[in-house]
Scaffold this motif. Sequence first.
Motif, PDB file in Angstrom:
ATOM      1  N   GLU A   1       8.153  14.252  35.823  1.00  0.00           N
ATOM      2  CA  GLU A   1       7.275  13.249  36.438  1.00  0.00           C
ATOM      3  C   GLU A   1       7.420  13.322  38.035  1.00  0.00           C
ATOM      4  O   GLU A   1       8.194  13.414  38.690  1.00  0.00           O
ATOM      5  CB  GLU A   1       7.973  12.038  35.922  1.00  0.00           C
ATOM      6  N   LYS A   2       6.036  13.043  38.491  1.00  0.00           N
ATOM      7  CA  LYS A   2       5.785  13.199  40.009  1.00  0.00           C
ATOM      8  C   LYS A   2       5.383  11.895  40.332  1.00  0.00           C
ATOM      9  O   LYS A   2       4.349  11.546  39.937  1.00  0.00           O
ATOM     10  CB  LYS A   2       4.795  13.991  40.234  1.00  0.00           C
ATOM     11  N   PRO A   3       6.116  10.858  40.834  1.00  0.00           N
ATOM     12  CA  PRO A   3       5.852   9.795  41.307  1.00  0.00           C
ATOM     13  C   PRO A   3       5.144   9.795  42.481  1.00  0.00           C
ATOM     14  O   PRO A   3       4.822  10.799  43.262  1.00  0.00           O
ATOM     15  CB  PRO A   3       7.034   9.083  41.679  1.00  0.00           C
ATOM     16  N   GLY A   4       4.159   8.665  42.692  1.00  0.00           N
ATOM     17  CA  GLY A   4       3.105   8.327  43.977  1.00  0.00           C
ATOM     18  C   GLY A   4       1.890   8.890  43.779  1.00  0.00           C
ATOM     19  O   GLY A   4       1.150   8.707  44.440  1.00  0.00           O
TER      20      GLY A   4
ATOM     21  N   ARG B   1       1.113   8.195  11.026  1.00  0.00           N
ATOM     22  CA  ARG B   1       2.230   8.981  11.538  1.00  0.00           C
ATOM     23  C   ARG B   1       2.806   8.558  12.872  1.00  0.00           C
ATOM     24  O   ARG B   1       2.182   8.135  13.565  1.00  0.00           O
ATOM     25  CB  ARG B   1       1.763  10.246  11.848  1.00  0.00           C
ATOM     26  N   PRO B   2       4.089   8.626  12.891  1.00  0.00           N
ATOM     27  CA  PRO B   2       4.695   8.201  14.288  1.00  0.00           C
ATOM     28  C   PRO B   2       4.468   9.593  14.812  1.00  0.00           C
ATOM     29  O   PRO B   2       4.937  10.675  14.699  1.00  0.00           O
ATOM     30  CB  PRO B   2       6.218   8.251  13.869  1.00  0.00           C
ATOM     31  N   VAL B   3       3.837   9.129  16.159  1.00  0.00           N
ATOM     32  CA  VAL B   3       3.490  10.600  16.970  1.00  0.00           C
ATOM     33  C   VAL B   3       4.265  10.582  18.269  1.00  0.00           C
ATOM     34  O   VAL B   3       4.486   9.491  18.956  1.00  0.00           O
ATOM     35  CB  VAL B   3       2.016  10.353  17.306  1.00  0.00           C
ATOM     36  N   LEU B   4       4.765  11.634  18.512  1.00  0.00           N
ATOM     37  CA  LEU B   4       5.463  11.947  19.855  1.00  0.00           C
ATOM     38  C   LEU B   4       4.469  12.982  20.856  1.00  0.00           C
ATOM     39  O   LEU B   4       4.334  14.066  20.106  1.00  0.00           O
ATOM     40  CB  LEU B   4       6.980  12.478  19.683  1.00  0.00           C
ATOM     41  N   ILE B   5       3.782  12.327  21.738  1.00  0.00           N
ATOM     42  CA  ILE B   5       3.098  13.347  22.713  1.00  0.00           C
ATOM     43  C   ILE B   5       4.076  13.946  23.571  1.00  0.00           C
ATOM     44  O   ILE B   5       4.841  13.306  24.444  1.00  0.00           O
ATOM     45  CB  ILE B   5       1.942  12.462  23.407  1.00  0.00           C
ATOM     46  N   VAL B   6       3.820  15.269  23.772  1.00  0.00           N
ATOM     47  CA  VAL B   6       4.991  16.189  24.605  1.00  0.00           C
ATOM     48  C   VAL B   6       3.763  16.831  25.602  1.00  0.00           C
ATOM     49  O   VAL B   6       2.803  17.332  25.303  1.00  0.00           O
ATOM     50  CB  VAL B   6       5.503  16.976  24.054  1.00  0.00           C
ATOM     51  N   ASP B   7       4.269  16.580  26.992  1.00  0.00           N
ATOM     52  CA  ASP B   7       3.493  17.082  27.959  1.00  0.00           C
ATOM     53  C   ASP B   7       4.461  17.810  29.217  1.00  0.00           C
ATOM     54  O   ASP B   7       5.577  17.608  29.146  1.00  0.00           O
ATOM     55  CB  ASP B   7       2.665  16.200  28.550  1.00  0.00           C
ATOM     56  N   ASP B   8       3.897  18.461  29.942  1.00  0.00           N
ATOM     57  CA  ASP B   8       4.674  19.220  30.857  1.00  0.00           C
ATOM     58  C   ASP B   8       5.065  18.210  32.028  1.00  0.00           C
ATOM     59  O   ASP B   8       6.036  18.276  32.554  1.00  0.00           O
ATOM     60  CB  ASP B   8       3.969  20.505  31.378  1.00  0.00           C
ATOM     61  N   ILE B   9       4.145  17.663  32.473  1.00  0.00           N
ATOM     62  CA  ILE B   9       4.039  16.732  33.656  1.00  0.00           C
ATOM     63  C   ILE B   9       3.202  15.520  34.020  1.00  0.00           C
ATOM     64  O   ILE B   9       2.112  15.605  33.446  1.00  0.00           O
ATOM     65  CB  ILE B   9       4.053  17.598  34.969  1.00  0.00           C
ATOM     66  N   LEU B  10       3.716  14.617  34.186  1.00  0.00           N
ATOM     67  CA  LEU B  10       2.938  13.130  34.187  1.00  0.00           C
ATOM     68  C   LEU B  10       2.710  12.863  35.949  1.00  0.00           C
ATOM     69  O   LEU B  10       3.741  12.835  36.803  1.00  0.00           O
ATOM     70  CB  LEU B  10       3.755  11.894  33.795  1.00  0.00           C
ATOM     71  N   GLU B  11       1.490  12.977  36.106  1.00  0.00           N
ATOM     72  CA  GLU B  11       1.138  12.936  37.663  1.00  0.00           C
ATOM     73  C   GLU B  11       0.405  11.710  38.045  1.00  0.00           C
ATOM     74  O   GLU B  11       0.680  10.608  37.946  1.00  0.00           O
ATOM     75  CB  GLU B  11       0.402  14.404  38.118  1.00  0.00           C
ATOM     76  N   SER B  12      -1.138  11.903  37.658  1.00  0.00           N
ATOM     77  CA  SER B  12      -1.905  10.747  37.487  1.00  0.00           C
ATOM     78  C   SER B  12      -1.940   9.829  36.714  1.00  0.00           C
ATOM     79  O   SER B  12      -1.996   8.528  36.740  1.00  0.00           O
ATOM     80  CB  SER B  12      -3.581  11.030  37.839  1.00  0.00           C
TER      81      SER B  12
END
Length: 185
Positions: free
Chosen positions: A140-143, A103-114
């Motif tokens: 997305e929280k960079p740094g 299947r083509p999957v799309l992962i959905v999350d709230d926030i990308l940090e580490s």
Amino acid sequence: MTQLPAPYDSLGVLITTQEIAQRVTKMAEEIHQKLPPDLMIVSLLRGSFVFTSDLIRALHLASPSKTSGPQVDFITVSSYGNQTTSSGTIQVVRDLTEDVEGRPVLIVDDILESGRTLTFARELVLSRKAKSVHIAVLLEKPGHRKVDINADFVGFVIPDKFVVGYGLDYANYYRELPFIGVVNL
Ligand code: 5GP
Ligand code: MG
């Protein structure tokens, strides 16, 4: 009685309800342009349940006349670690119900940090022989990236502040807020 982590009236609004709605609509259009309609959406609980529910409806509106649409599944992963080490271990707490093989999957999350959570989720889905894996995050929280991973679709890049609302919590509070807020402790 449970003590609230902070009074609700001490919240600052970082992203308004209207800004979220406009961006989610745009993201759905971007996803519709790039990915097939028969996606298996893998939503990471609990933080992404509000975003996922808006995104799937926006996906429908981005392409109302199609004959095929996405399916949705949920997974809960938890990171265990301590503040003194930078190594966080991720575990599956509640697994997917659906088979993602082929299947083509799309992962959905709230926030990308580490990046650890999404790296773990992507590896898991790939190990189960998904046909393709893409990632959509609201924030997305960079740094703070500890792992080299990027999301294919990003709602907002935000400053380095702890945010709540629109599914994101502090001590499991604030998920119901219709905006992204900052707790001013
Ligand atoms: P990562 O594995 O990328 O470091 O972590 C992402 C996860 O950490 C998110 O799914 C979310 O659960 C949590 N997280 C990171 N930053 C924040 C934040 O500012 N607010 C909230 N509520 N959760 C956060
Ligand atoms: Mg999360």
